[in-house]
Enzyme design. Structure first.
Site, mmCIF file in Angstrom:
data_model
loop_
_atom_site.group_PDB
_atom_site.id
_atom_site.type_symbol
_atom_site.label_atom_id
_atom_site.label_comp_id
_atom_site.label_asym_id
_atom_site.label_seq_id
_atom_site.Cartn_x
_atom_site.Cartn_y
_atom_site.Cartn_z
ATOM 1 N N HIS A 1 0.466 8.511 3.936
ATOM 2 C CA HIS A 1 0.767 8.531 2.510
ATOM 3 C C HIS A 1 -0.489 8.292 1.677
ATOM 4 C CE1 HIS A 1 5.199 7.449 3.549
ATOM 5 N NE2 HIS A 1 5.000 8.747 3.562
ATOM 6 N N ILE B 1 0.824 -1.199 0.000
ATOM 7 C CA ILE B 1 0.000 0.000 0.000
ATOM 8 C C ILE B 1 0.862 1.254 0.000
ATOM 9 C CG2 ILE B 1 -1.759 1.256 1.314
ATOM 10 C CD1 ILE B 1 -2.653 -1.623 2.293
ATOM 11 N N ASP B 2 2.018 1.193 0.641
ATOM 12 C CA ASP B 2 2.886 2.365 0.710
ATOM 13 C C ASP B 2 3.414 2.730 -0.678
ATOM 14 O OD1 ASP B 2 3.729 4.353 2.377
ATOM 15 O OD2 ASP B 2 5.381 3.228 3.278
ATOM 16 N N ASP B 3 3.963 1.754 -1.400
ATOM 17 C CA ASP B 3 4.425 2.029 -2.759
ATOM 18 C C ASP B 3 3.280 2.510 -3.642
ATOM 19 O OD1 ASP B 3 7.370 1.057 -3.687
ATOM 20 O OD2 ASP B 3 6.740 -0.024 -1.906
#
Length: 677
Positions: free
Chosen positions: A472, A394-396
């Site tokens: 993010h 999910i971060d990328d």
């Protein structure tokens, strides 16, 4: 295999610049940093920096080579890497400039050196053995280290946590593999096969580790540490573990072969395109050993592909020695490099177009492990690594959405770009956890009872939502036009507010530590339209200001994960200075201009002549601390006391992302330039 410079490379820091105004200094610093990025881009269009971790990587591969019956073609280079990393006191450390050595890494490095032929009276081993005995001997080693010793015949399998392969068939409501974090799940299954077989491929007699058992093996206490009262889940699981060992010793385990075959099928199906597993070292190395035990020869395509990966992007040379990465970060690095250029308002260049094309090509369009919980959503997202289809994160994906949302309108309106955004957005929204936050890989992966299983003492076994990943995602949603009234944003916002610490900061799950967490949250709040003059926002900015170092920079030691007094404290680094500036600029308050200018000054003064920065300190986080998997444990006062007394293990897995030192300062300079204009 890339040849990379030694770190730190002591290149001369730029002399004071004879420029007319500070604005010109900022412009010159940005220009040099962008030029460095242009030179560092790969022919394929991506950026990637080596990912430094600890010496367990090289040590475990040397042990694995013994187990598989092969000799690494560059064994002596790996040995040289270990010897170069040994501290003067004889230990090996978990991260650069750690306050003390790591018992687990030291024992594994010791075993690896003995495995390749070092004698007990060789000076490096004399020093290492003395340090091991001074720090409690083998009694306190972690579960993973016990497994390694068991595999080479130096530890009884009966004294390692029993991992029955039947776990693969557990129902969803029980200890199902999908209740474990993705990295723990992919590691557990091959270890379950090895544990079930209790396979031993012993060291030659002259290389055994008898000297680490000074009272004799028969008098060694092999038991797992008992840290809790009798009325606790951990005690219950220790008793259950003993019963599982007795069950296995009976020799009657109906259904076991079927369970092992199911594990093998899962392992083979989950091999990555580059030959590794899960994009990280543990499942990769254990899968090779488990498959080999079950009859997969080294010539089998699955095995040969897995071993060949060692010679590609997983290895790098530095300082004349060979290093093996625990993971690799080309997608993450490329996205953040693009974002830094956008922050500097660089017009779309051919280099940026190539990078964007590479990112779009690497969208994950596969139903990975996440689909076991999340149904009815089209697969999308990006993985951290270049060849990991099963675990987009999910971060990328959030950072990819941020980059795509900021493209020029002509590109943003292209059907291909719009379709990618829609897919990734739909997947990201579907991955929101019940508490409103977002985790890294899974949804609602937060069953704390998992952390009490003896196997899970190695680090984080769960993937609960975190403030930094959630921030993010909120920043991406804000840039895509979502406001605070949208249900997903509202729930994420409430999660962020709940996670704020009493001192005003936010905890950093994937970066060190409260500087990282706070720097993620404040830009996200601004993106979703928060009133940045609110007291809780001001408290966060004041926390950042209070922790600025005398040289104008910011730094925070990895030890802050255990010792709250070290929050926001440590030698100034380029990456953490960049994070702090991102937080202050997001506050958008002229009251902080002096601190911002001092931070900019630090970055200008420490930039190397070639355009980048030196940074030996680790500012990335794999497993953030020293506890038993849940944040409440490693922040618990009694746990900290045990660590201070030397009766607890260090389990933090820290990372030096070698491009953090570059694109985060560049982001900060770009945003600060706009703020000060």
């Amino acid at each position: 295999m890339r040849r990379l410079p030694s770190v730190p490379v002591l290149m001369p820091v730029s002399a004071p610049r004879a420029l007319d105004t500070p604005a010109q200094q900022v412009e010159a610093t940005i220009a040099k940093a962008i030029a460095w990025l242009d030179r560092d881009q790969t022919p394929e269009g991506f950026w990637v920096g080596m990912l430094e971790s600890n010496s367990c990587m090289e040590a475990e591969w040397l042990l694995a080579m013994h187990f598989l019956g092969v000799k690494h073609p560059r064994q002596q280079d790996l040995v040289a890497t270990l010897l170069k990393a040994q501290r003067p006191d004889g230990s090996w450390e978990a991260y650069y400039d750690a306050p003390q050595g790591d018992i687990n890494g030291t024992v594994e490095c010791y075993a690896a050196l003995r495995c390749v032929g070092f004698r007990p009276d060789d000076e490096p081993l004399v020093r290492a053995r003395r340090w091991i005995f001074e720090h409690g001997g083998l009694r306190g080693i972690r579960v993973f280290t016990r497994y390694w010793l068991a595999l080479i015949g130096e530890w009884p399998w009966s004294a390692t946590p029993n991992l029955p392969p039947e776990v693969i068939a557990n129902p969803r409501w029980w200890f199902n593999i999908y209740k474990f974090a993705s990295w723990a799940r992919a590691t557990l299954l091959p270890l379950a096969v090895l544990s079930a077989r209790r396979v031993v491929r012993p060291l030659p007699a002259e290389r055994r580790l008898d000297e680490l058992f000074p009272d004799g093996r028969d008098k060694t206490d092999y038991r797992l540490p008992r840290r809790n009262s009798w009325l606790s889940w951990r005690r219950l699981f220790l008793v259950s573990d003993r019963l599982l060992h007795i069950y296995q010793q009976l020799g009657f385990t109906p259904g076991r072969e079927m369970a092992i075959n199911a594990c093998l099928g899962w392992i083979v199906r989950h091999q990555d395109a580059d030959g590794a597993w899960g994009g990280i070292q543990p499942p990769w190395i254990y899968s090779l050993m488990a498959l080999n035990v079950e009859g997969y020869t080294l010539e089998h395509p699955v095995m040969s592909k897995g071993l060949a990966a060692l010679d590609s992007h997983w290895s790098y040379e530095r300082g004349g020695t060979l290093h093996i990465q625990a993971s690799e970060s080309p997608v993450w690095d490329t996205l953040l490099a693009l974002l830094a250029m956008q922050d500097c308002e660089r017009e779309l260049t051919r280099q940026m177009e190539r990078a964007l094309e590479w990112v779009l090509t690497n969208e994950v369009r596969y139903y990975g492990d996440w689909s076991k919980k999340v149904r009815g959503v089209e697969p999308s997202g990006w993985a951290f690594e270049r060849a990991n289809l099963n675990y987009p994160d999910i971060d990328d994906t959030a950072v990819a959405l941020i980059v795509l949302a900021r493209l020029p309108r002509a590109l943003l309106d292209q059907p291909r770009i719009r379709a990618v955004i829609d897919r990734a957005l739909g997947w990201t929204l579907a991955m929101q956890s019940s508490n409103g936050g977002w985790a890294a890989f899974d949804k609602d992966n937060d069953h704390l009872i998992i952390t009490k299983i003896p196997f899970c003492d190695f680090g984080e076994a769960l993937d609960p939502p975190s403030a930094d990943v959630t921030a993010h995602v909120l920043e991406a949603l804000g840039l895509l036009g979502f406001d605070r009234e949208h249900p997903a944003v509202a729930r994420g916002y409430r999660f962020i507010r709940k996670e704020q610490e009493a001192d005003g900061s936010w905890f950093g799950r994937w970066g060190v530590n409260h500087i990282y967490g706070t720097a993620a949250v404040l830009p996200a709040l601004a993106a979703v339209g928060e009133d940045m003059s609110q007291p809780y926002v001001r408290a966060a900015a004041e926390w950042i200001i209070a922790h600025q170092n005398g040289d104008g920079g910011w730094g925070e030691t990895c030890a802050s994960y255990m010792d709250d007094s070290l929050r926001g404290r440590g030698p100034s680094t380029a990456s953490q200075t960049g994070w702090a500036l991102l937080a202050l600029v997001a506050k958008n308050d002229r009251a902080y201009e002096r601190a911002i200018r001092r931070g900019i000054g630090f970055l200008i003064d420490t930039q190397r002549d070639d355009g980048t920065w030196d940074e030996p300190y680790y500012t990335g986080t794999g497993f953030p601390g020293y506890g038993f998997g849940a944040r409440m444990d490693f922040r618990d006062e009694k746990t900290r006391e045990r660590i201070a007394q030397g009766t607890e293990l260090q389990r933090g897995f820290m990372i030096n992302y070698n491009l953090y030192r570059h694109y985060f300062p560049l982001m900060a300079l770009g945003r600060a330039r706009k703020f000060l204009a």
